[in-house]
Write a protein that holds these residues in place. Structure first.
Motif, PDB file in Angstrom:
ATOM      1  N   VAL A 269       0.834  -1.198   0.000  1.00 61.32           N
ATOM      2  CA  VAL A 269       0.000   0.000   0.000  1.00 61.32           C
ATOM      3  C   VAL A 269       0.872   1.253   0.000  1.00 61.32           C
ATOM      4  O   VAL A 269       1.860   1.335   0.744  1.00 61.32           O
ATOM      5  N   ALA A 270       0.499   2.237  -0.824  1.00 59.18           N
ATOM      6  CA  ALA A 270       1.099   3.568  -0.781  1.00 59.18           C
ATOM      7  C   ALA A 270      -0.047   4.573  -0.837  1.00 59.18           C
ATOM      8  O   ALA A 270      -0.681   4.750  -1.882  1.00 59.18           O
ATOM      9  N   HIS A 271      -0.328   5.195   0.307  1.00 54.87           N
ATOM     10  CA  HIS A 271      -1.451   6.137   0.403  1.00 54.87           C
ATOM     11  C   HIS A 271      -0.911   7.551   0.602  1.00 54.87           C
ATOM     12  O   HIS A 271      -0.152   7.796   1.550  1.00 54.87           O
ATOM     13  N   LEU A 272      -1.296   8.460  -0.266  1.00 52.44           N
ATOM     14  CA  LEU A 272      -0.878   9.851  -0.145  1.00 52.44           C
ATOM     15  C   LEU A 272      -1.917  10.605   0.676  1.00 52.44           C
ATOM     16  O   LEU A 272      -2.872  11.182   0.154  1.00 52.44           O
ATOM     17  N   GLY A 273      -1.741  10.554   1.963  1.00 52.09           N
ATOM     18  CA  GLY A 273      -2.648  11.201   2.887  1.00 52.09           C
ATOM     19  C   GLY A 273      -2.114  11.049   4.297  1.00 52.09           C
ATOM     20  O   GLY A 273      -1.048  10.480   4.527  1.00 52.09           O
ATOM     21  N   SER A 274      -2.877  11.547   5.259  1.00 50.70           N
ATOM     22  CA  SER A 274      -2.439  11.506   6.651  1.00 50.70           C
ATOM     23  C   SER A 274      -2.496  10.086   7.205  1.00 50.70           C
ATOM     24  O   SER A 274      -3.139   9.191   6.638  1.00 50.70           O
ATOM     25  N   GLU A 275      -1.837   9.893   8.337  1.00 51.11           N
ATOM     26  CA  GLU A 275      -1.864   8.583   8.984  1.00 51.11           C
ATOM     27  C   GLU A 275      -3.278   8.220   9.414  1.00 51.11           C
ATOM     28  O   GLU A 275      -3.717   7.075   9.251  1.00 51.11           O
ATOM     29  N   GLU A 277      -6.080   9.164   8.105  1.00 50.70           N
ATOM     30  CA  GLU A 277      -6.835   8.803   6.909  1.00 50.70           C
ATOM     31  C   GLU A 277      -6.430   7.427   6.423  1.00 50.70           C
ATOM     32  O   GLU A 277      -7.276   6.603   6.030  1.00 50.70           O
ATOM     33  N   GLY A 278      -5.136   7.156   6.438  1.00 50.04           N
ATOM     34  CA  GLY A 278      -4.640   5.861   5.995  1.00 50.04           C
ATOM     35  C   GLY A 278      -5.152   4.724   6.865  1.00 50.04           C
ATOM     36  O   GLY A 278      -5.477   3.635   6.363  1.00 50.04           O
ATOM     37  N   LEU A 279      -5.221   4.941   8.150  1.00 48.85           N
ATOM     38  CA  LEU A 279      -5.754   3.921   9.048  1.00 48.85           C
ATOM     39  C   LEU A 279      -7.192   3.574   8.691  1.00 48.85           C
ATOM     40  O   LEU A 279      -7.584   2.400   8.684  1.00 48.85           O
ATOM     41  N   GLU A 280      -7.970   4.585   8.366  1.00 49.13           N
ATOM     42  CA  GLU A 280      -9.363   4.351   7.992  1.00 49.13           C
ATOM     43  C   GLU A 280      -9.458   3.610   6.669  1.00 49.13           C
ATOM     44  O   GLU A 280     -10.260   2.670   6.524  1.00 49.13           O
ATOM     45  N   VAL A 281      -8.641   4.011   5.704  1.00 49.16           N
ATOM     46  CA  VAL A 281      -8.664   3.370   4.394  1.00 49.16           C
ATOM     47  C   VAL A 281      -8.306   1.897   4.507  1.00 49.16           C
ATOM     48  O   VAL A 281      -8.921   1.027   3.873  1.00 49.16           O
ATOM     49  N   LEU A 282      -7.325   1.585   5.328  1.00 50.19           N
ATOM     50  CA  LEU A 282      -6.774   0.225   5.377  1.00 50.19           C
ATOM     51  C   LEU A 282      -7.511  -0.700   6.353  1.00 50.19           C
ATOM     52  O   LEU A 282      -7.274  -1.919   6.348  1.00 50.19           O
ATOM     53  N   ALA A 283      -8.399  -0.154   7.145  1.00 47.21           N
ATOM     54  CA  ALA A 283      -9.074  -0.962   8.172  1.00 47.21           C
ATOM     55  C   ALA A 283      -9.732  -2.225   7.628  1.00 47.21           C
ATOM     56  O   ALA A 283      -9.602  -3.308   8.235  1.00 47.21           O
ATOM     57  N   PRO A 284     -10.438  -2.183   6.497  1.00 44.53           N
ATOM     58  CA  PRO A 284     -11.068  -3.419   6.013  1.00 44.53           C
ATOM     59  C   PRO A 284     -10.074  -4.537   5.733  1.00 44.53           C
ATOM     60  O   PRO A 284     -10.376  -5.719   5.960  1.00 44.53           O
ATOM     61  N   MET A 285      -8.888  -4.196   5.253  1.00 42.82           N
ATOM     62  CA  MET A 285      -7.914  -5.247   4.960  1.00 42.82           C
ATOM     63  C   MET A 285      -7.213  -5.743   6.224  1.00 42.82           C
ATOM     64  O   MET A 285      -6.799  -6.900   6.300  1.00 42.82           O
ATOM     65  N   ARG A 286      -7.100  -4.890   7.224  1.00 40.62           N
ATOM     66  CA  ARG A 286      -6.535  -5.366   8.489  1.00 40.62           C
ATOM     67  C   ARG A 286      -7.485  -6.342   9.180  1.00 40.62           C
ATOM     68  O   ARG A 286      -7.065  -7.168  10.000  1.00 40.62           O
ATOM     69  N   ASN A 287      -8.760  -6.240   8.830  1.00 40.31           N
ATOM     70  CA  ASN A 287      -9.757  -7.132   9.428  1.00 40.31           C
ATOM     71  C   ASN A 287     -10.115  -8.310   8.529  1.00 40.31           C
ATOM     72  O   ASN A 287     -10.958  -9.132   8.885  1.00 40.31           O
ATOM     73  N   ALA A 288      -9.473  -8.414   7.367  1.00 43.12           N
ATOM     74  CA  ALA A 288      -9.847  -9.453   6.402  1.00 43.12           C
ATOM     75  C   ALA A 288      -9.438 -10.846   6.859  1.00 43.12           C
ATOM     76  O   ALA A 288     -10.097 -11.836   6.523  1.00 43.12           O
ATOM     77  N   ALA A 289      -8.334 -10.931   7.610  1.00 43.48           N
ATOM     78  CA  ALA A 289      -7.811 -12.225   8.078  1.00 43.48           C
ATOM     79  C   ALA A 289      -6.753 -11.931   9.133  1.00 43.48           C
ATOM     80  O   ALA A 289      -6.289 -10.790   9.257  1.00 43.48           O
ATOM     81  N   PRO A 290      -6.363 -12.937   9.921  1.00 46.22           N
ATOM     82  CA  PRO A 290      -5.291 -12.711  10.904  1.00 46.22           C
ATOM     83  C   PRO A 290      -4.022 -12.196  10.216  1.00 46.22           C
ATOM     84  O   PRO A 290      -3.636 -12.690   9.159  1.00 46.22           O
ATOM     85  N   VAL A 291      -3.395 -11.215  10.829  1.00 50.22           N
ATOM     86  CA  VAL A 291      -2.205 -10.582  10.254  1.00 50.22           C
ATOM     87  C   VAL A 291      -0.951 -11.171  10.893  1.00 50.22           C
ATOM     88  O   VAL A 291      -0.839 -11.243  12.119  1.00 50.22           O
ATOM     89  N   LEU A 292      -0.014 -11.603  10.044  1.00 48.68           N
ATOM     90  CA  LEU A 292       1.268 -12.110  10.546  1.00 48.68           C
ATOM     91  C   LEU A 292       2.221 -10.969  10.893  1.00 48.68           C
ATOM     92  O   LEU A 292       2.838 -10.967  11.955  1.00 48.68           O
ATOM     93  N   GLU A 298       3.295   5.650   8.618  1.00 48.34           N
ATOM     94  CA  GLU A 298       3.732   6.871   7.952  1.00 48.34           C
ATOM     95  C   GLU A 298       5.236   6.787   7.757  1.00 48.34           C
ATOM     96  O   GLU A 298       5.973   6.360   8.660  1.00 48.34           O
ATOM     97  N   MET A 299       5.713   7.169   6.587  1.00 54.18           N
ATOM     98  CA  MET A 299       7.136   7.055   6.282  1.00 54.18           C
ATOM     99  C   MET A 299       7.569   8.187   5.357  1.00 54.18           C
ATOM    100  O   MET A 299       6.757   8.745   4.606  1.00 54.18           O
ATOM    101  N   PRO A 300       8.852   8.538   5.375  1.00 54.98           N
ATOM    102  CA  PRO A 300       9.357   9.475   4.369  1.00 54.98           C
ATOM    103  C   PRO A 300       9.422   8.787   3.014  1.00 54.98           C
ATOM    104  O   PRO A 300       9.592   7.567   2.942  1.00 54.98           O
TER     105      PRO A 300
END
Length: 459
Positions: A269-275, A277-292, A298-300
């Protein structure tokens, strides 16, 4: 450059160029041909280690006079074999950034890491590929499908000027206003087919930071994750660029234990927005299955390589790809049936890169980049040691064939290690673009001096 008569012998050529000249049997020749993809089998007649556009011009003129084809080798990430007069460009690695105009000029042998180092301290980002070790010029001439694709389009879309040596040995500067047909053809029209590009100038993006990285899931949950990704990605805005891969990583100690020697799924994922906002965007995939492992944060932009985590050591590999018109539930099931966690494959990566967004729009200056109307790019990277040279290409063909019902009419030229036939060449572009490329080839290289997709003379 006003050319004198071309060199008539290898010894004469060596006197005219500043870089080294090798015959295949010379000490140092093998090292000169060494590239990232160690599966490549080159068969040159002469090797010229170019240090400048003038060196390239002398090498091209010599090849043309001797009836030899010209091939170019920079970082050697592809496995395409080079023959005839092979020009290596690693000594041509100049990079300059103009902060005021937000542009960069890059010589033929430079890699993206050099541009990152020069641009990111100023809050500027190059539209680099997933690996910063890939050569800038070859990647861009092939189109350039990178981590910010949906936000900014292809790397080729931002090129302003190209310095190129054509088959007559002339050094030309082409742009949308100077030789526009050649300019358009070079960008996406087949690396090394129309000339040797010795430098490019391109726009940089005003990106200093992003919310990005990767999330890893067990291969046991591949079906849930890929089906969730198919639905989730369809609703993303252009601010978010994504890809997802089935990984088979080797049992090496440097690989994190949950992934070591196992099949996993890697969401990039590369999201051009705030952290937030990014957390909200990515929430469905973090809940899709157990995460290893969850390495999205946020990164430079200087840390953009962390999105894909591509290999950094040379390896023998085989790459193929195709565009997909759509990604349906049936397409996901077809992919899982042949490349899912149950399959025993020497294929470390099967990836779906989401297209659309800015990539789907025509750029300000016309170019020949294909796949604008595709929804995804499917690429396959297999390991290709000698004992698997016949096996891996067939397995790769099978994976691509499994998605045939959803395959588009074009193919991505940067995701093919070798082009087998004129018929396959035509598949890289739509009919109109292909006709334009043939016309440019006839005008600028009628005798077929340059290898690449258009390697034969066109009459």
């Amino acid at each position: 450059m006003s050319m004198t008569p071309p060199a008539t012998t290898v010894e004469d050529l060596a006197q005219r160029v500043d870089g080294p000249v090798f015959l295949p049997s010379d000490p140092g020749a093998a090292g000169e041909l060494f590239g990232f993809n160690v599966a490549a089998r080159h068969a040159p007649s002469v090797i010229v280690g170019a240090t400048s556009a003038e060196d390239v011009a002398h090498a091209v003129a010599f090849a043309a006079s001797q009836g030899l084809q010209v091939s170019v080798l920079a970082t050697g990430h592809t496995g395409t074999p080079r023959e005839g007069v092979v020009i290596t460009t690693r000594r041509m690695a100049d990079v300059s950034v103009d902060v005021a105009s937000a542009t960069a000029r890059v010589s033929a042998g430079a890699v993206w890491q050099q541009v990152l180092d020069a641009a990111t301290p100023h809050g500027l980002a190059p539209l680099n590929g997933s690996s910063p070790l890939v050569g800038v010029v070859g990647y861009t001439l092939g189109g350039g499908v990178g981590p910010l694709l949906r936000s900014y389009g292809a790397a080729a879309d931002h090129v302003l000027r190209i310095e190129v040596v054509t088959a007559d040995g002339e050094i030309r500067t082409v742009s949308p206003y100077e030789d526009p047909d050649l300019f358009s053809a070079l960008l996406g029209g087949g690396k090394g087919s129309l000339g040797v590009v010795t430098a490019i100038e391109f726009r940089l993006a005003p990106v200093a930071r992003l919310y990005g990285g990767g999330i890893y899931y067990s291969g046991d949950h591949a079906s849930e994750v890929l089906h969730a990704y198919r639905q989730w990605s369809a609703g993303l805005s252009e601010a978010t660029s994504t890809s997802i891969a089935l990984l088979r990583l080797p049992p090496l100690p440097e690989i994190p234990e949950p992934l070591r020697g196992k099949c996993s799924v890697h969401l990039r994922v590369a999201h051009l927005g705030s952290e937030s906002e990014g957390l909200e965007v990515l929430a469905p995939m973090r809940n899709a299955a157990p995460v290893l492992l969850d390495a999205v944060a946020e990164m430079p932009y200087s840390s953009i390589a962390a999105v894909h985590n591509d290999p950094t050591q040379p390896m023998p590999s085989w790459t193929q790809g195709t565009f997909l018109r759509e990604l349906t539930a049936e397409a996901v099931d077809a992919l899982l049936s042949i490349a899912g966690p149950h399959a025993d494959l020497p294929i470390p990566l099967v990836e779906l890169r989401q297209l659309g967004g800015a990539f789907a729009r025509q750029p300000g200056f016309p170019n020949s980049v294909s796949g604008r109307d595709a929804a995804f790019l499917l690429d396959v990277i297999g390991l290709l040691p000698d004992e698997l040279r016949e096996v891996v290409p067939a397995l790769s063909d099978g994976i691509l064939a499994s998605l045939a019902p959803w395959t588009g009419e074009q193919r991505p030229i940067n995701f093919f290690d070798d082009v087998a036939s004129p018929e396959q060449t035509a598949e890289f572009w739509d009919e109109e673009t292909f006709r334009k490329l043939q016309d440019v080839k006839r005008r600028y290289d009628p005798k077929g001096v340059f290898s690449g997709p258009f390697s034969a003379p066109l009459v």
